[in-house]
Design a protein around this motif. Structure first.
Motif, PDB file in Angstrom:
ATOM      1  N   LEU B  61       0.820  -1.206   0.000  1.00 17.30           N
ATOM      2  CA  LEU B  61       0.000   0.000   0.000  1.00 17.30           C
ATOM      3  C   LEU B  61       0.858   1.262   0.000  1.00 17.30           C
ATOM      4  CD1 LEU B  61      -2.985  -0.741   2.416  1.00 17.30           C
ATOM      5  CD2 LEU B  61      -3.001  -0.493  -0.073  1.00 17.30           C
ATOM      6  N   LEU B  62       1.946   1.237   0.786  1.00 15.70           N
ATOM      7  CA  LEU B  62       2.801   2.425   0.850  1.00 15.70           C
ATOM      8  C   LEU B  62       3.459   2.698  -0.495  1.00 15.70           C
ATOM      9  CD1 LEU B  62       4.491   2.194   4.359  1.00 15.70           C
ATOM     10  CD2 LEU B  62       2.832   3.866   3.561  1.00 15.70           C
ATOM     11  N   TYR B  63       3.953   1.634  -1.130  1.00 13.33           N
ATOM     12  CA  TYR B  63       4.553   1.827  -2.461  1.00 13.33           C
ATOM     13  C   TYR B  63       3.515   2.366  -3.430  1.00 13.33           C
ATOM     14  CZ  TYR B  63       9.263   0.029  -1.906  1.00 13.33           C
ATOM     15  OH  TYR B  63      10.583  -0.097  -1.552  1.00 13.33           O
ATOM     16  N   ALA B  64       2.309   1.772  -3.375  1.00 12.51           N
ATOM     17  CA  ALA B  64       1.253   2.214  -4.280  1.00 12.51           C
ATOM     18  C   ALA B  64       0.920   3.674  -4.020  1.00 12.51           C
ATOM     19  CB  ALA B  64       0.022   1.339  -4.100  1.00 12.51           C
ATOM     20  N   ARG B 110       5.894  12.525  -2.005  1.00 13.95           N
ATOM     21  CA  ARG B 110       7.109  12.701  -2.795  1.00 13.95           C
ATOM     22  C   ARG B 110       8.330  12.186  -2.020  1.00 13.95           C
ATOM     23  NH1 ARG B 110       8.977  13.079  -7.847  1.00 13.95           N
ATOM     24  NH2 ARG B 110      10.957  14.165  -7.878  1.00 13.95           N
ATOM     25  N   GLY B 111       8.388  12.551  -0.742  1.00 16.89           N
ATOM     26  CA  GLY B 111       9.497  12.095   0.088  1.00 16.89           C
ATOM     27  C   GLY B 111       9.488  10.584   0.250  1.00 16.89           C
ATOM     28  N   LEU B 112       8.287  10.044   0.426  1.00 19.09           N
ATOM     29  CA  LEU B 112       8.141   8.593   0.582  1.00 19.09           C
ATOM     30  C   LEU B 112       8.648   7.888  -0.669  1.00 19.09           C
ATOM     31  CD1 LEU B 112       6.895   6.547   2.607  1.00 19.09           C
ATOM     32  CD2 LEU B 112       4.807   6.661   1.289  1.00 19.09           C
ATOM     33  N   GLN B 113       8.274   8.453  -1.825  1.00 19.04           N
ATOM     34  CA  GLN B 113       8.733   7.911  -3.094  1.00 19.04           C
ATOM     35  C   GLN B 113      10.255   7.797  -3.124  1.00 19.04           C
ATOM     36  OE1 GLN B 113       8.163  10.032  -6.955  1.00 19.04           O
ATOM     37  NE2 GLN B 113       6.033   9.521  -6.531  1.00 19.04           N
ATOM     38  N   ASP B 263      15.356  17.988  -4.206  1.00 15.34           N
ATOM     39  CA  ASP B 263      14.765  16.691  -3.890  1.00 15.34           C
ATOM     40  C   ASP B 263      14.313  16.679  -2.436  1.00 15.34           C
ATOM     41  OD1 ASP B 263      15.014  15.496  -6.319  1.00 15.34           O
ATOM     42  OD2 ASP B 263      16.975  14.613  -5.907  1.00 15.34           O
ATOM     43  N   VAL B 264      13.229  15.964  -2.156  1.00 16.92           N
ATOM     44  CA  VAL B 264      12.849  15.788  -0.755  1.00 16.92           C
ATOM     45  C   VAL B 264      12.826  14.306  -0.433  1.00 16.92           C
ATOM     46  CG1 VAL B 264      11.511  17.881  -0.449  1.00 16.92           C
ATOM     47  CG2 VAL B 264      10.403  15.861  -1.370  1.00 16.92           C
ATOM     48  N   SER B 265      13.169  13.969   0.804  1.00 18.64           N
ATOM     49  CA  SER B 265      12.982  12.605   1.283  1.00 18.64           C
ATOM     50  C   SER B 265      12.317  12.729   2.640  1.00 18.64           C
ATOM     51  CB  SER B 265      14.322  11.886   1.406  1.00 18.64           C
ATOM     52  OG  SER B 265      14.835  12.017   2.695  1.00 18.64           O
ATOM     53  N   LEU B 266      11.899  11.606   3.198  1.00 15.01           N
ATOM     54  CA  LEU B 266      11.253  11.675   4.514  1.00 15.01           C
ATOM     55  C   LEU B 266      12.195  12.318   5.521  1.00 15.01           C
ATOM     56  CD1 LEU B 266       9.406   8.253   4.724  1.00 15.01           C
ATOM     57  CD2 LEU B 266       8.461  10.502   4.274  1.00 15.01           C
ATOM     58  N   GLY B 267      13.512  12.067   5.351  1.00 14.82           N
ATOM     59  CA  GLY B 267      14.484  12.628   6.287  1.00 14.82           C
ATOM     60  C   GLY B 267      14.508  14.145   6.253  1.00 14.82           C
TER      61      GLY B 267
END
Lengths: 324, 348
Positions: B61-64, B110-113, B263-267
């Motif tokens: 689900l998270l990937y989706a 976007r960050g999750l991606q 770029d963004v990430s969760l971090g």
């Protein structure tokens, strides 16, 4: 046994030196403090840049610079920072801050972790065991930089509830605090609780998982059945015969746990505004200072050395088979 | 690494040494599996584990969500809503907005991606590396082995977090793929140790000896005979390494040493949300929540896989627990007695 421990020690010392050299080498290759200087507006004169290069020994090859630096370290001189301060002056206070955090954190973490692991193993598949499992899974999946702010929020709640600002979490003592050493100690303690908890939680989760399975191994073993068959009390069986054996694999894990601790400590110091070694690493990278980075690496390497060697000693003390 | 402390495999965080070493390298040819294929058996056992299944569903689900949400989300991560700065979660901004009016839902997705992509890539790179390095060291033994173990020891003294922090100026302003490569390059040590230990056992097996006497080249034996026989261990470790990689990535990005703006990430999201975690909690809580849920799901799935693959584990045959433990204990004692020096070496 002394031969074994001495061999290990020599090995660790060599590792430390190589690790520090590697950090120094990588830092010298990637860092360019002069470029930062040149970005200044108005740009500094050519002569100033040349002087800076000379002051940073950029005319020498990197290995020579390292030997030069290491020679200084032996005499207690850790070189100068990019901004021309003495690295050694900052080292001791920062080391004190980090060690206070690490030592208290790791002591609390190891003791509580071992207790939690043993209790879950003895009461396997009881509710307490499931709770402990869920706790460690969640904590091990939560990075320190999430736990930290969450604990901060929690501490705010506690303070609200108590009606006074009892738990503090910015810095390590009240600025300009004046009082007897006892009051000062109490003051420091209030600042210590939340950051220590941040570090200790991870350690507890980490050690309790392993302690649980090590203890389960031992609980199913023949010698424990023999011990209870000959009529020893349950307490004696569990602690004298069981726990002692179950602690052996933990000794080897101790060194691994230290890596976790140091990285966790970096985040904790950053989040709670402690100016320790972890914070210094971040500063060192941001100001592109090879001397600072090498000093922090040396500190980390020596800590891992001590913990690794301690776990060897512990291993030898717990496991008679090593003592040959 | 023949000494392990994992007896029932029922809850170890395998991202740490010894955690997954109890998986038997000898999967095939157990007299018990008559007609059901091993893959079927593993799938069936995994499906019986409710927690692991939930974890798997969460991961999917998270990937989706990360990759499909731009299709239906009301805001894109590049849009700014100038009428709404720092508003709390609502119908139009599901996760609220930031102080410049970015939609937090779009940003978090976007960050999750990015974090999930990096995690997957690093997990694959580091696991492949550890399989190759560990098997090579274990197969050849001697100085190759000593050199590798020494390197592993060195990297334990010099945490990879430190190395990557030091190297970060080198990939500042460059593509995040370099960061991925470096992260993979410095996170193979622990799995490699376990692989090496298992190779010691596999090396002595008849089919490997037969291949050697037939004159096959060593690298061919490693690739064709040794690594495939550790597939189960490698699958488990790859899974858990994905979780560890995501934590490492977000940690480095948190300090600005990893994924770089724009770029963004969760971090990076968590880092910018931390200052206002108490005043505007949605900036901090949403990215943190997704990070923790993902890593937790990965760890639970890794654990479930271990139970499903390891014939001695709790998830497998409950009735034979006691016997399995006893056999395991015997094997372990034997290994200990044979190699006290090795056990000491583990401490390094």
């Amino acid at each position: 046994m002394i031969g074994f421990l001495a061999r290990r020690l020599v090995n660790y010392v060599i590792l430390c030196l190589v690790a520090t050299f590697l950090a120094y080498l990588l830092a010298s290759l990637t860092f360019d403090p002069v470029a930062i200087l040149m970005q200044r507006n108005p740009p500094p004169p050519e002569a100033a840049i040349a002087a800076k290069r000379l002051a940073l020994h950029f005319d020498q090859p990197i290995p020579l610079r390292f030997v030069h630096w290491l020679g200084g370290v032996v005499h207690g001189d850790f070189g100068r920072t990019v901004t021309d301060h003495n690295v050694g002056d900052e080292l001791l206070p920062r080391m004190g801050v980090s060690l206070r955090l690490f030592l208290v954190g790791v002591t609390v973490g190891v003791i509580l972790g071992v207790i939690l692991g043993v209790v879950s193993a003895i009461r396997q598949y009881k509710i307490s065991d499931y709770a402990a499992t869920v706790f460690s899974f969640v904590i091990l999946s939560t990075p320190v930089f999430v736990i930290g702010p969450l604990l901060k929020t929690g501490a705010l709640q506690v303070n609200d509830w108590l009606g006074t600002e009892y738990l503090k979490f910015t810095g390590e003592q009240t600025p300009g605090f004046d009082g007897s050493w006892l009051a000062s100690l109490g003051d420091r303690l209030r600042y210590l609780i939340v950051p220590t908890l941040t570090i200790a939680l991870q350690q507890i989760a980490y050690y309790s998982r392993y302690q649980r399975s090590a203890m389960l191994d031992v609980l199913g073993s023949d010698f424990l059945r023999t011990a209870s068959a000959k009529g020893l009390t349950r307490r004696r069986v569990l602690f004298k015969h069981g726990l002692r054996t179950a602690l052996i694999p933990m000794a080897t894990l101790f060194a691994f746990g230290f890596g976790l601790l140091i990285v966790g400590g970096t985040f904790t110091e950053h989040i709670f505004g402690w100016y320790g070694m972890g914070d210094w690493l971040i500063v060192g990278v941001n100001t592109q200072d090879a001397n600072v980075v090498a000093t922090v690496t040396l500190f980390v390497a020596v800590l891992v050395l001590i913990s690794g060697w301690l776990s060897d000693v512990l291993y030898a003390a717990l496991d008679p088979r090593v003592r040959v | 690494m023949t000494v392990t402390i994992d007896s029932d495999g029922s809850g170890e965080h395998a991202n740490t040494p010894g955690g997954s070493a109890s998986v038997s390298p000898v999967d095939a040819g157990a007299p018990g599996d008559l007609r059901t294929s091993r893959a079927k058996l593993v799938v069936r056992r995994f499906a019986r584990n409710r927690n692991a299944l939930i974890g798997l569903v969460v991961i999917v689900l998270l990937y989706a969500a990360a990759f499909l949400s731009p299709l239906f989300a009301p805001w894109s991560y590049t849009e700014l809503d100038y009428d709404n700065f720092l508003v709390s979660p609502s119908g139009s901004h599901w996760f609220g907005t930031s102080k410049v009016g970015e939609d937090m839902f779009a940003l978090v997705m976007r960050g999750l991606q990015k974090s999930l992509t990096i995690g997957l890539l690093v997990g694959l790179i580091s696991t492949s590396l550890s399989a190759i390095v560990g098997a090579t060291a274990g197969y050849f033994g001697g100085w190759v082995d000593r050199a590798m173990m020494w390197l592993v020891d060195l990297l334990l003294v010099l945490p990879s977090f430190l190395i990557l922090a030091i190297l970060s100026p080198a990939f500042k302003g460059k593509t995040w793929l370099i960061f991925v490569l470096l992260l993979g390059l410095f996170s193979w040590m622990i799995t490699a140790r376990i692989v090496r230990g298992m190779t010691f056992t596999l090396r002595e097996r008849e089919y490997v000896k037969a291949a050697r006497f037939m004159g096959q080249a060593p690298w061919r034996i490693i690739v064709k005979h040794i690594v495939p026989n550790m597939a189960s261990l490698l699958i488990i470790d790859a899974t858990v390494n994905v979780g560890a990689a995501v934590i490492a990535e977000t940690g480095l990005s948190y300090f600005g040493f990893g994924v770089q703006p724009p770029d963004v990430s969760l971090g990076t999201l968590i880092a910018s949300g931390t200052e206002s975690a108490q005043t505007f909690p949605w900036l901090f809580l949403f990215p943190s929540m997704f990070l923790v849920v993902f890593v937790l799901a990965v760890n639970v799935v890794g654990d479930g896989l271990r139970d499903a693959i390891d014939p001695n584990s709790a998830g497998g045959r409950r009735k034979d627990r006691r016997k399995a433990r006893k056999e395991y204990q015997d094997a372990k004692d034997k290994a200990r007695a044979n190699a006290p020096a090795l056990a000491g070496k583990e401490a390094s």
